[in-house]
Design a protein around this motif. Structure first.
Motif, short mmCIF file in Angstrom:
data_model
loop_
_atom_site.label_atom_id
_atom_site.label_comp_id
_atom_site.label_asym_id
_atom_site.label_seq_id
_atom_site.Cartn_x
_atom_site.Cartn_y
_atom_site.Cartn_z
N SER A 261 0.83 -1.22 0.00
CA SER A 261 0.00 0.00 0.00
C SER A 261 0.86 1.26 0.00
N LEU A 262 0.20 2.34 -0.40
CA LEU A 262 0.77 3.68 -0.24
C LEU A 262 0.08 4.35 0.94
N LEU A 263 0.89 4.87 1.87
CA LEU A 263 0.35 5.62 2.99
C LEU A 263 0.58 7.11 2.74
N VAL A 264 -0.49 7.87 2.76
CA VAL A 264 -0.39 9.33 2.62
C VAL A 264 -0.68 9.93 3.98
N THR A 265 0.32 10.65 4.54
CA THR A 265 0.13 11.14 5.90
C THR A 265 0.90 12.44 6.10
N SER A 266 0.95 12.91 7.32
CA SER A 266 1.67 14.15 7.60
C SER A 266 2.29 14.08 8.98
N THR A 267 3.31 14.90 9.17
CA THR A 267 4.04 14.91 10.45
C THR A 267 4.16 16.33 10.97
N GLU A 268 4.13 16.46 12.30
CA GLU A 268 4.35 17.75 12.95
C GLU A 268 5.86 17.94 13.12
N ASP A 269 6.29 19.18 13.43
CA ASP A 269 7.72 19.36 13.67
C ASP A 269 8.09 18.92 15.08
N CYS A 270 9.38 18.98 15.41
CA CYS A 270 9.86 18.40 16.68
C CYS A 270 9.37 19.16 17.89
N TYR A 271 8.85 20.37 17.68
CA TYR A 271 8.30 21.16 18.78
C TYR A 271 6.79 20.98 18.92
N GLU B 277 20.12 10.84 4.78
CA GLU B 277 19.89 9.90 3.68
C GLU B 277 18.45 9.39 3.65
N ILE B 278 17.65 9.69 4.65
CA ILE B 278 16.22 9.32 4.62
C ILE B 278 15.47 10.45 3.93
N HIS B 279 15.53 10.43 2.60
CA HIS B 279 14.94 11.49 1.78
C HIS B 279 14.07 10.87 0.69
N LEU B 280 13.52 11.70 -0.11
CA LEU B 280 12.71 11.26 -1.24
C LEU B 280 13.46 10.21 -2.07
N GLY B 281 12.78 9.10 -2.34
CA GLY B 281 13.39 8.08 -3.20
C GLY B 281 14.15 7.01 -2.44
N ALA B 282 14.30 7.16 -1.14
CA ALA B 282 15.02 6.17 -0.34
C ALA B 282 14.05 5.13 0.21
N ARG C 61 8.42 1.73 -8.33
CA ARG C 61 7.43 1.70 -9.42
C ARG C 61 6.03 1.99 -8.88
N ILE C 62 5.69 1.42 -7.73
CA ILE C 62 4.39 1.70 -7.12
C ILE C 62 4.26 3.20 -6.87
N ALA C 63 5.33 3.78 -6.33
CA ALA C 63 5.30 5.21 -6.03
C ALA C 63 5.13 6.03 -7.30
N GLU C 64 5.86 5.67 -8.35
CA GLU C 64 5.79 6.44 -9.61
C GLU C 64 4.43 6.28 -10.27
N ALA C 65 3.93 5.06 -10.28
CA ALA C 65 2.62 4.81 -10.89
C ALA C 65 1.57 5.66 -10.21
N GLN C 66 1.64 5.69 -8.90
CA GLN C 66 0.64 6.43 -8.15
C GLN C 66 0.73 7.92 -8.44
N ILE C 67 1.96 8.40 -8.56
CA ILE C 67 2.13 9.83 -8.84
C ILE C 67 1.54 10.17 -10.20
N LYS C 68 1.81 9.30 -11.19
CA LYS C 68 1.20 9.51 -12.52
C LYS C 68 -0.31 9.46 -12.42
N GLN C 69 -0.82 8.39 -11.78
CA GLN C 69 -2.25 8.19 -11.63
C GLN C 69 -2.88 9.41 -10.98
#
Lengths: 341, 341, 341, 341
Positions: free
Chosen positions: A31-41, A179-184, A326-334
């Motif tokens: 699955s793809l999880l779409v979520t959000s995070t607060e900052d450290c404060y 290194e925990i960035h987009l695409g990793a 590929r799942i991530a890219e397909a979803q972005i296209k979709q």
């Protein structure tokens, strides 16, 4: 069709430990999880006059935990980051009393009074891909590249423990590793049924080692492609990108974080290539890259990395990184089609 | 016209300490020194059957020391590397008993017997710019980029000390830092009249941290543009390249090497930019890069680096790097003309 | 009349974390608790053929947790040990794979195979006050003094954490400090309502630093006089005996455990004597004693101690140590009368 | 008749490195050396207004070096202390900028300004065997036991090195270990012909770890019985007293000093008793004592000790400690007779 699940945490749903909390959601592998995070404060520091020690009761909230269906101890979670995007046009850094690499701390206990507690508010421009520093004691502004990342990604620890989200260790957690960035793709060993992963602590950018103890902290919109690798344990957090494999160690003193990460990379390389172990040690010794994530948290982190070119086509974890990509890219296209882009 | 001095050491002229030896040569500031260095085994390990513990009596010889005319304590030497070129088409690495990051050692004393002592002989191809690893327990070969560097560059230490060339510290020495490559300018504080710099320990390439304790060791031909900065002290080794400024710390535990290097970079940044010190701390925390040089020598090394773009045109040490770079380039052109190229 | 409560844990009631469990019992301040503890193997290692890695599923069970009535965060628990008596006439030590000070470990990761796992069964003679070592590879026997202690005494940690009983930290836990013996009062800061203290890991004796990672482990009968100091926080574990005050630090590297313990002893001394802080630093520097507890657990421990003679009659925590000592002695007399001694 | 040699250094004859200097005197094995040492300030700090950073150009002078006739690399020197007596009725301690365990330092680099530099002048009463502290910010005086020791005892290092007298290492040097007191025999491995031992840095007393970086420093009158053990190497400094054998490790981080000292004590114990090595590891783990010497110098020191009762009559170094003890006692008697006592 990829299964997409969305979770937006209410403020009271944020968590401050890995372990000790029931899952907020069940997620099927793939699955793809779409979520959000607060900052450290927890979003409480908004201006340079909001001193963290005065306006924050707790630090480093995470979103989750999420239960991955079928995950059992001895398995590995694969979390591929399809999006890590600042949710605000500003971010905040600070010095915090007795925290950071260049100050006496709780454990490197000295008789010095704390350094001044000071807040910096950065401008984030996602269109220009920049983060702008504004000095507090002069008029300097410095423009730096926007390099969004998540500082904190982890699972519930083993042995019935619940660990503060400020701590990195074998379960992941506050790795503070750019290194925990987009695409990793992040690999984490499962310790409890469902794995119970959680994430947070978005940084618009961070220096290597996070010297002052705090990055350019901001809320993030995050999309994660989630998968489960059955029957394959992972002892320490690992990362795969299109170009590199990366092992992370967390320990004090810092050389032990180095040792853990290099040891894991050596054994991983031996397993991927068929090299005998001292031959693999030799390859990593000449081709390996290393850098600190943080040198300020309760455990320090370092990563060890190897260019995949050295691995001659080896395919870590049976190619899960490519599949999730590929799942991530397909979803972005979709998703683009649906929105008429 | 640049003054060019050439020095080719006879075997008996190699040295194993910084300090404790008279100069082999006097060099005027602004001169080019053309010289050569032996490998860390003194050339005694030539095949995979030459075990270092059996064929070597001493390790890590350096060429020098060189007296820079006019250098006094409180000054800084600038050494710009105009050439670091392998002098052989092979290099040698090894595991050595109780030495390296992933083994018990003399100081991290354990009850384990040593790991196997093993030698690897690499092929160096300067035309193709490659270094090739040949596994000892299988048929694997792995081609890696050739990235020549000097592991050991230093001056005589302060306080009447003579230090083994295996040791890195404030006087430089066995820094094992890959950033000391072609085009880099190394800054070292002068502790005794003449400075008495020496260099050696060429590596065809090296991983970050030099995990197994030994790089791809080879003899080198080296050209150095030498200058003297009067009245400006330098506390820890620094490097400047066209793109970055770099501070090096040497210490154990590794976090102290990190602290020294970050502290030096913060104070250097404050001085170059006029930023107040905590503002500079903040900039380095977000824009700084860090990596280990070695995690195996008597003191570990880490470097801290900042892209010059962040410095907005600041000019370290009044532009000596650019001046030495021009001297080096002019000489290379001149030398080309003389040879009819 | 002192309130005496007795608790004998059933096997299934032993716990492996501090935090994460409800109390087994409520205890009024001023009470005597009579209880017992299992050894660190849960009693599963009984002969030299029982290898811990094969017969144990978990390590270091504790008895408790106990809720002290009225304890709130910001208070301090005082636990005075009126009895720590071996419950068996044998104890067991061992080497354990990749655990201990003189071996590669999980965090000091090396490529060595583990040292041999070996078990030693000691004879304990409580009448003679001796512990006897029997060599495994020769006929040597060595008689040592019996010096019973508890390795693990702690409270629930702060911040919602649950920590493995193998870990020492500010909440106490696996301190492995021989100074926790008969007649000592341990002070622990309260982090959660009731404090929730627990104890275990009896040692018939232990060397300083517990070099091989395991002491002479045995089950114990324990009597504790419990008190509560309202409104006085305690940041790190402290001990008071008739002759000394002691601060404990837990950290890696070991110098940070030293720093924490010395820093706490300096500030405690300043508070008890009215000395200005640098004057107190000076006194501790010349009169202070220091030693490691463990150099093998996830965090190392060191203690810092000062002879009360130096304190000129100062009375830590308003004399609670003396009060608890009297409660303990009165009860022992009383108990003697009841049994007709 | 014991050969007695007397050497009183002129101020200009004091040395600041081990290695790098010719001997001041030749001594036959079996001789008594009667000499004296200056304090670590070279006598320049006499009142609380003499700040070391202002009145001292160099620190920690030693008396010597002395050439022991016949000493060759691979031998061991035995130095038995027959007298260490304060030569003044006062001693001086201090805080020094960025030096000590509870402050940022040169290597634990922080952005804090230094702690206040402050001097304490102690009263030494050799008749009463006391040292008296006088607070600087209040009227407190605290009487402590006089426990004279030498902080610095060493030989010329190996490999052509010359090391600052501030540094402890395998060659001895600035061990700052209180166990080097009257009646102790210190063993040091010989690295160069003659051994070239030197000594200094007398302390009227010192806390374990020397937290503030400076003990109660004073000049000493010293008598040493000197012997040579041919063909027996000693890797790290060792001490023997009537009751204990002691190994010293010097390293950073502090756990490595612990590891070195425990490792040396384990192998020494195995050699003395015939115990197999893991059996010896087990004995030291349960019976061993450990404590820090210094946690402030360039390398930290810890010692590991074992009561001779555990060794069942083993006789280290063939009984040289007893022989030197008798020489010392005979001379004291003889000297008494000569002076008519």
């Amino acid at each position: 069709m990829t299964n997409v699940v969305t979770y937006r945490p209410a403020p009271g749903e944020l968590r401050y430990t890995f372990g000790g909390h029931p899952a907020v959601l069940e997620i099927e592998p793939g699955s793809l999880l779409v979520t959000s995070t607060e900052d450290c404060y927890g979003g409480a520091v908004r201006t340079v006059d909001d001193l963290p020690s005065q306006v924050c009761l707790a630090f480093n909230p995470v979103t989750g935990p999420f239960h991955v269906v079928g995950a059992e101890p001895g398995d590995t979670l694969a979390l591929h980051f399809a999006a890590i995007t600042p949710a605000r046009d500003w971010g905040v850094s600070a010095t915090f009393p007795h925290f950071g690499a260049l100050t006496g701390t709780r454990s490197t206990a000295t008789l010095h009074p704390p350094l001044e507690e000071r807040v910096w508010r950065y401008t984030i421009d996602t269109a220009a891909d920049t983060v702008t520093f504004h000095a507090r004691r002069s008029d300097h502004s410095i423009v730096m590249p926007l390099e969004p990342m998540l500082g904190t990604v982890g699972v519930a620890p083993a042995g019935g423990e619940a660990r503060s989200t400020l701590v990195p260790d074998a379960h992941g957690g506050n790795l503070d590793t750019p290194e925990i960035h987009l695409g990793a793709t992040v690999y984490l060993g499962v310790n409890v049924p469902g794995g119970l992963f959680a994430l947070g602590d978005g940084h618009a950018r961070q220096g290597q080692g996070e010297a002052c103890g705090v990055a350019v902290e901001t809320a993030m919109n995050v999309t994660v492609a989630v998968d489960l690798i059955k029957g394959v344990p992972t002892l320490w957090p690992r990362i795969e990108t299109d170009y590199r494999i990366i092992s992370i160690g967390a320990a004090r003193p810092l050389e032990d974080a180095y040792r853990i990460s290099q040891h894991d990379l050596v054994t991983w390389t031996a397993q991927l290539t068929g090299l005998e172990i001292l031959d693999a040690y030799q390859v990593v010794s000449q081709a390996g890259r290393a850098a600190p994530g943080n040198v300020c948290d309760p455990l320090y982190t370092m990563h060890a990395a190897l260019n995949k070119a050295v691995l001659a086509g080896a395919n870590p974890y049976d190619g899960v990184h490519q599949r999730l990509r590929r799942i991530a890219e397909a979803q972005i296209k979709q998703s683009g089609k649906e929105h008429g882009n």
